[in-house]
Design an enzyme around this catalytic site. Sequence first.
Site, PDB file in Angstrom:
ATOM      1  N   HIS A 193     -26.571   5.177  35.498  1.00  0.00           N
ATOM      2  CA  HIS A 193     -26.351   6.329  34.631  1.00  0.00           C
ATOM      3  C   HIS A 193     -24.877   6.371  34.237  1.00  0.00           C
ATOM      4  O   HIS A 193     -24.540   6.576  33.088  1.00  0.00           O
ATOM      5  CB  HIS A 193     -26.767   7.618  35.360  1.00  0.00           C
ATOM      6  CG  HIS A 193     -26.627   8.854  34.530  1.00  0.00           C
ATOM      7  ND1 HIS A 193     -26.984  10.096  34.972  1.00  0.00           N
ATOM      8  CD2 HIS A 193     -26.156   9.045  33.265  1.00  0.00           C
ATOM      9  CE1 HIS A 193     -26.741  11.001  34.019  1.00  0.00           C
ATOM     10  NE2 HIS A 193     -26.232  10.387  32.983  1.00  0.00           N
TER      11      HIS A 193
ATOM     12  N   GLU B 205     -20.692   7.733  27.690  1.00  0.00           N
ATOM     13  CA  GLU B 205     -20.172   7.506  29.039  1.00  0.00           C
ATOM     14  C   GLU B 205     -18.690   7.121  29.006  1.00  0.00           C
ATOM     15  O   GLU B 205     -17.906   7.558  29.841  1.00  0.00           O
ATOM     16  CB  GLU B 205     -21.004   6.444  29.770  1.00  0.00           C
ATOM     17  CG  GLU B 205     -22.410   6.913  30.136  1.00  0.00           C
ATOM     18  CD  GLU B 205     -22.423   8.094  31.103  1.00  0.00           C
ATOM     19  OE1 GLU B 205     -21.657   8.078  32.090  1.00  0.00           O
ATOM     20  OE2 GLU B 205     -23.196   9.045  30.880  1.00  0.00           O
TER      21      GLU B 205
ATOM     22  N   HIS C 168     -16.266   9.832  30.574  1.00  0.00           N
ATOM     23  CA  HIS C 168     -15.863   9.440  31.931  1.00  0.00           C
ATOM     24  C   HIS C 168     -14.892   8.260  31.966  1.00  0.00           C
ATOM     25  O   HIS C 168     -13.970   8.237  32.767  1.00  0.00           O
ATOM     26  CB  HIS C 168     -17.103   9.078  32.760  1.00  0.00           C
ATOM     27  CG  HIS C 168     -18.122  10.172  32.807  1.00  0.00           C
ATOM     28  ND1 HIS C 168     -17.920  11.355  33.495  1.00  0.00           N
ATOM     29  CD2 HIS C 168     -19.360  10.281  32.247  1.00  0.00           C
ATOM     30  CE1 HIS C 168     -18.992  12.140  33.362  1.00  0.00           C
ATOM     31  NE2 HIS C 168     -19.879  11.504  32.603  1.00  0.00           N
TER      32      HIS C 168
END
Length: 215
Positions: free
Chosen positions: A32, A81, A85
């Site tokens: 993920h 992502e 992040h």
Amino acid sequence: WKKLYLAHHWPVTVCKMSANDCQDPPEYWTIHGLWPDKTEECNRTWHFNVTEIKDLISDMRHYWPDVLHSSLNRTHFWKHEWEKHGTCAATLQVLNSQKKYFGKALELYQHVDLNSCLLKAGIKPSSSYYQMSAIKEALTRFYGVTPKIQCLPPEEGEKAQTIGQIEFCFTKELQLRNCTALKGESNPMRADLKLGSEELSVCSDTLPTYYPSQV
């Protein structure tokens, strides 16, 4: 930030949470994301560029697929992502480019090898239930650290929760560590996967746990 979460999600559960275009979700745990705790979107001008990870694409499609938009096989999930992040993880030299960030996440995923660990422990997708304590014990015995396990709470009329995500924590030196907060660390509850009204939360130790093989 103090630690990184390497989050694996179980594609069948992800599909169960969403009526999106989930076609034949993989029957193995996929990535993920790789998330620094406590920080998000650290550099909004550092945009995702798929050509920087072109050498990784075939591995990315296999181990880090966009489960929810399978037929489009697009890069939107990776872009999200990276921007949310990756731009924060980039304060570490080993993660300070898109190629390093995605490449290192793939490497950690292979190193953890969650799929084979669960199989070795005899934990496989099934229509019968597991005890959460058995899953936790197997993982802790195998890795020597406590991961964070998230489930989909029981739907109305169901008595079991459904396993959805397993997160392993790493230090800034990329060593496995417990996911529980150390002294002096706050541990914000992170609901990163919100799909409709359903979302994953930390699994209950007392509810029977379903590890589904099909949506």
